[in-house]
Design an enzyme around this catalytic site. Structure first.
Site, PDB file in Angstrom:
ATOM      1  N   GLU A  49      33.625  43.409  45.580  1.00 18.76           N
ATOM      2  CA  GLU A  49      32.849  42.168  45.491  1.00 18.76           C
ATOM      3  C   GLU A  49      32.131  42.001  46.822  1.00 18.76           C
ATOM      4  OE1 GLU A  49      35.093  38.721  44.437  1.00 18.76           O
ATOM      5  OE2 GLU A  49      35.544  39.449  42.437  1.00 18.76           O
ATOM      6  N   ASP A  60      33.547  27.757  49.041  1.00 16.62           N
ATOM      7  CA  ASP A  60      34.281  28.624  49.953  1.00 16.62           C
ATOM      8  C   ASP A  60      34.987  27.843  51.040  1.00 16.62           C
ATOM      9  OD1 ASP A  60      33.588  31.193  48.829  1.00 16.62           O
ATOM     10  OD2 ASP A  60      31.545  30.774  49.476  1.00 16.62           O
ATOM     11  N   TYR A 175      37.168  36.250  35.907  1.00 18.90           N
ATOM     12  CA  TYR A 175      37.790  35.997  37.217  1.00 18.90           C
ATOM     13  C   TYR A 175      38.536  34.678  37.109  1.00 18.90           C
ATOM     14  CZ  TYR A 175      37.947  35.694  42.393  1.00 18.90           C
ATOM     15  OH  TYR A 175      38.329  35.606  43.701  1.00 18.90           O
TER      16      TYR A 175
END
Length: 263
Positions: A49, A60, A175
């Site tokens: 990734e 994030d 995911y």
């Protein structure tokens, strides 16, 4: 069949789980980043990734945010990220690369131009965290028409009503985000993850890969044991941030991949 499909088919045939590693493109600089990315397959990484640096990475945590800022400060751009992938492909034509980031840089380049450049660079899939399924016509459907997998995130708050929408038009793998909140936070717990993975697998034949909160070989093994594989990002990025030599970073990655592959 994409490289991602082929990789999971090969792992399945061997009875192995996948180990996926996330690094930020251009962190701490282009040359070091390229050296790390080139070394990941040898460290046991099945899927790479590649983070796309962006100025406002809302999903994030501090570790990945700082990596993005270091990359931006070093002059990294979307075009340079694709150049890095192109360089990687000169010596590795089999390891899948998933570009992970936010829609703004792609939108700025223009979707048709981006997809042409991404496929030419050997990108295999996209994870665009701020594009929900309701916006599939924007990038997801054109990407799939161009031969790229569009990979979606499912989370602990993705309930049974929402899940079919999330899985719609998803390909490559799903995911699963093991914890609520930002990257690099709490530690993932296999006991919490297992029923969620089973719930997702009840609605799709795609592999389910689990990320967020995996920092040790033992956790990688435990999580991979209840899913189709494990993703590690912040823990690897922290090694890069500490200024360790590339060989030490890759040795650390190898301990994590060994853990996941023991599952």
């Amino acid at each position: 069949m994409t490289r991602i499909d082929a990789k999971f088919a090969a792992l399945n045939a061997e009875g192995k789980k996948a180990f996926v590693a996330y690094v930020m493109a251009g962190d701490p600089d282009y040359d070091t980043s390229l050296e790390i990315v080139k070394g990941l397959p040898g460290a046991g990484v099945d899927v790479i990734e590649l983070g796309l640096p962006f100025t406002d990475p809302m999903a994030d945590g501090p570790t990945i945010q700082a990596a993005g800022q270091r990359a931006l400060d070093a002059g990294m751009t979307l075009k340079k990220t694709l150049a890095l992938a192109t360089e990687f492909r000169k010596t590795d034509d089999t390891t899948p690369i998933v570009l992970m980031g936010y829609y703004n840089p792609i939108y700025s380049m223009g979707v048709p131009a981006f997809l042409e450049a991404a496929t030419a660079a050997g990108i295999d899939g996209l994870i665009v965290v701020d594009l929900p399924p309701e916006e599939d016509a924007e990038l997801c459907l054109p990407a799939q028409a161009a031969g790229l997998n569009f990979i979606r995130l499912a989370t602990p708050t993705t309930d049974d009503k929402r899940l079919p929408k999330v899985l719609q038009n998803t390909s490559g793998f799903v995911y699963y985000v093991s914890i609520t909140g930002i990257t690099g936070a709490a530690e993932a717990q296999a006991g919490d993850v297992a029923p969620e993975v089973a719930r997702i697998k009840g609605q799709t034949d795609l592999p389910v890969i689990v990320g967020f909160g995996i920092k040790t070989p033992d956790t990688a093994q435990a999580i991979a044991g209840v899913a189709d594989g494990a993703v590690v990002g912040s823990a690897i990025v922290s090694q890069i941030a500490s200024g360790k030599p590339v060989a030490e970073v890759l040795a650390y990655v190898k301990t994590l991949s060994d853990g996941a592959h023991r599952a």
